[in-house]
Design a protein around this motif. Sequence first.
Motif, short mmCIF file in Angstrom:
data_model
loop_
_atom_site.label_atom_id
_atom_site.label_comp_id
_atom_site.label_asym_id
_atom_site.label_seq_id
_atom_site.Cartn_x
_atom_site.Cartn_y
_atom_site.Cartn_z
N GLY A 187 121.70 -52.83 21.98
CA GLY A 187 121.61 -53.79 22.22
C GLY A 187 121.22 -53.76 23.49
N LYS A 188 120.21 -53.04 23.89
CA LYS A 188 119.14 -52.84 25.06
C LYS A 188 117.60 -53.91 24.83
CE LYS A 188 116.43 -50.18 28.51
NZ LYS A 188 115.57 -49.07 29.02
N VAL A 189 117.85 -54.86 25.61
CA VAL A 189 116.79 -55.91 25.44
C VAL A 189 115.51 -55.22 25.97
CG1 VAL A 189 115.86 -58.56 26.10
CG2 VAL A 189 118.28 -57.91 25.95
N MET A 190 114.97 -55.85 24.97
CA MET A 190 113.31 -54.62 25.05
C MET A 190 112.16 -56.33 25.05
SD MET A 190 112.85 -51.97 22.01
CE MET A 190 113.35 -52.86 20.51
N TRP A 191 112.57 -57.47 24.70
CA TRP A 191 111.77 -58.23 24.87
C TRP A 191 112.40 -59.90 24.71
CZ3 TRP A 191 110.31 -61.88 20.86
CH2 TRP A 191 110.13 -61.06 19.95
N LYS A 192 111.61 -60.79 25.58
CA LYS A 192 113.33 -62.12 25.14
C LYS A 192 111.65 -63.01 25.36
CE LYS A 192 115.15 -65.55 27.16
NZ LYS A 192 116.45 -66.34 28.96
N PHE A 193 111.94 -63.64 24.21
CA PHE A 193 110.65 -65.22 23.52
C PHE A 193 111.20 -66.22 24.38
CE2 PHE A 193 108.74 -68.21 21.26
CZ PHE A 193 106.90 -68.29 21.74
N LYS A 194 110.83 -67.53 25.03
CA LYS A 194 111.42 -68.34 25.21
C LYS A 194 110.13 -69.44 25.25
CE LYS A 194 114.37 -70.88 28.56
NZ LYS A 194 115.43 -71.41 27.62
N LYS A 195 109.98 -70.31 24.51
CA LYS A 195 108.93 -71.24 25.03
C LYS A 195 110.29 -72.96 25.00
CE LYS A 195 105.46 -69.11 25.34
NZ LYS A 195 104.71 -69.32 27.17
N ASP A 196 109.47 -73.63 26.08
CA ASP A 196 110.36 -75.17 26.78
C ASP A 196 110.24 -76.07 25.41
OD1 ASP A 196 110.36 -74.16 29.28
OD2 ASP A 196 108.48 -75.25 29.37
N GLU A 197 108.80 -75.79 24.48
CA GLU A 197 109.80 -76.85 23.63
C GLU A 197 110.54 -76.26 22.33
OE1 GLU A 197 105.39 -73.77 22.37
OE2 GLU A 197 106.22 -74.52 24.43
N LEU A 198 110.41 -74.97 22.50
CA LEU A 198 112.14 -74.68 21.20
C LEU A 198 113.30 -75.27 21.42
CD1 LEU A 198 111.00 -70.76 21.02
CD2 LEU A 198 110.27 -72.97 19.76
N GLN A 199 114.12 -75.93 20.89
CA GLN A 199 114.87 -76.20 21.12
C GLN A 199 116.32 -76.35 20.43
OE1 GLN A 199 114.53 -81.00 21.08
NE2 GLN A 199 112.36 -81.10 21.93
N ASP A 200 116.76 -75.83 19.29
CA ASP A 200 117.45 -76.00 18.48
C ASP A 200 117.01 -74.20 17.10
OD1 ASP A 200 120.31 -76.48 17.57
OD2 ASP A 200 119.02 -78.16 16.44
N LEU A 201 117.10 -73.30 17.89
CA LEU A 201 117.08 -72.66 16.64
C LEU A 201 118.00 -71.82 16.80
CD1 LEU A 201 114.43 -70.48 18.83
CD2 LEU A 201 113.72 -71.59 17.64
N ARG A 202 118.13 -71.45 14.94
CA ARG A 202 119.88 -71.46 14.40
C ARG A 202 119.61 -69.85 13.02
NH1 ARG A 202 123.67 -74.43 16.03
NH2 ARG A 202 123.52 -75.73 17.74
N HIS A 203 118.51 -70.02 12.36
CA HIS A 203 117.92 -68.99 11.69
C HIS A 203 116.71 -68.97 11.51
CE1 HIS A 203 121.29 -71.78 10.13
NE2 HIS A 203 121.30 -70.23 9.05
N MET A 204 116.62 -67.12 10.92
CA MET A 204 115.39 -66.46 11.40
C MET A 204 115.26 -65.24 10.90
SD MET A 204 116.85 -63.45 12.40
CE MET A 204 115.68 -62.77 13.76
#
Length: 273
Positions: A187-204
Amino acid sequence: MGIENKPNKEEAQDQTPVKTNLPVSVNLRQQTNLKQKQSTDSIISSCKKIGNTLVLCDLLHKGLIICNLDGNDIHHIPLSYTPQYITEIDSNTVAVSCDDRTIQIINISTRSITSTINTSGNCYGISYNDNNLYVVIGMSIIHVMDLTGKVIRTIPVPSDYIYDITVDRYRLVCVDDTSIYCCSLEGKVMWKFKKDELQDLRHMTTDNEGNIYVTDHIKETVVVVSDDGKHHRELLTKSDRLHQPYGIYFDKKENSLLVCNDGDIFLFDVKHQ
């Protein structure tokens, strides 16, 4: 249809080209209108491609749809609970996380429910790895359990509202509404990706290179992020006939990407450099 992807602005501004393993093109192989095939609406929340068989979670009718690539030979498996997410256990078996604190193990060949696991909270993202199920419980913790439902250990989540997860290459990838997190299996976070244009992520889903593909339900796009979280590209948009996509799955055996709208199923061939 061929879609040649252009570098995003951040990459274009670099003086030295950055080599990534992001896909360079996607080409539509197959499009199927499920409503025309079964004469009823469906809301596909999650999907899997197992060989030439598609397994689709239908929120609207509370069950699974099993069909071949062109949408023919359709079979329905009614469920007692609303299916949320799905993972493949083997070529004949899937596990489906449902609302009402339930996971159902289903044989898609016999189209029968083989077992039901009761959990301590509502279930969301689910991933099968090394004989264990990794399940998001109540969007607030991940339970690692065997196929009988015995909880082996718990993993903290990096956000208050985690929806989908996948275990890939000894790492845990999670998404909330606006961000992607890459974590260790502890569960240790290695990296996080965030961009303003992303609004509603549910599946990957992830490919053989470790790239991460996400559907944005509101923006009606598919975005791919490199395995180190440093590069991204908008891979598919509304111009590719996406309409409020949810389900997404990368077939690592044949480098193809399955994307499900409310009414359409798209299968794309993906090419890397």
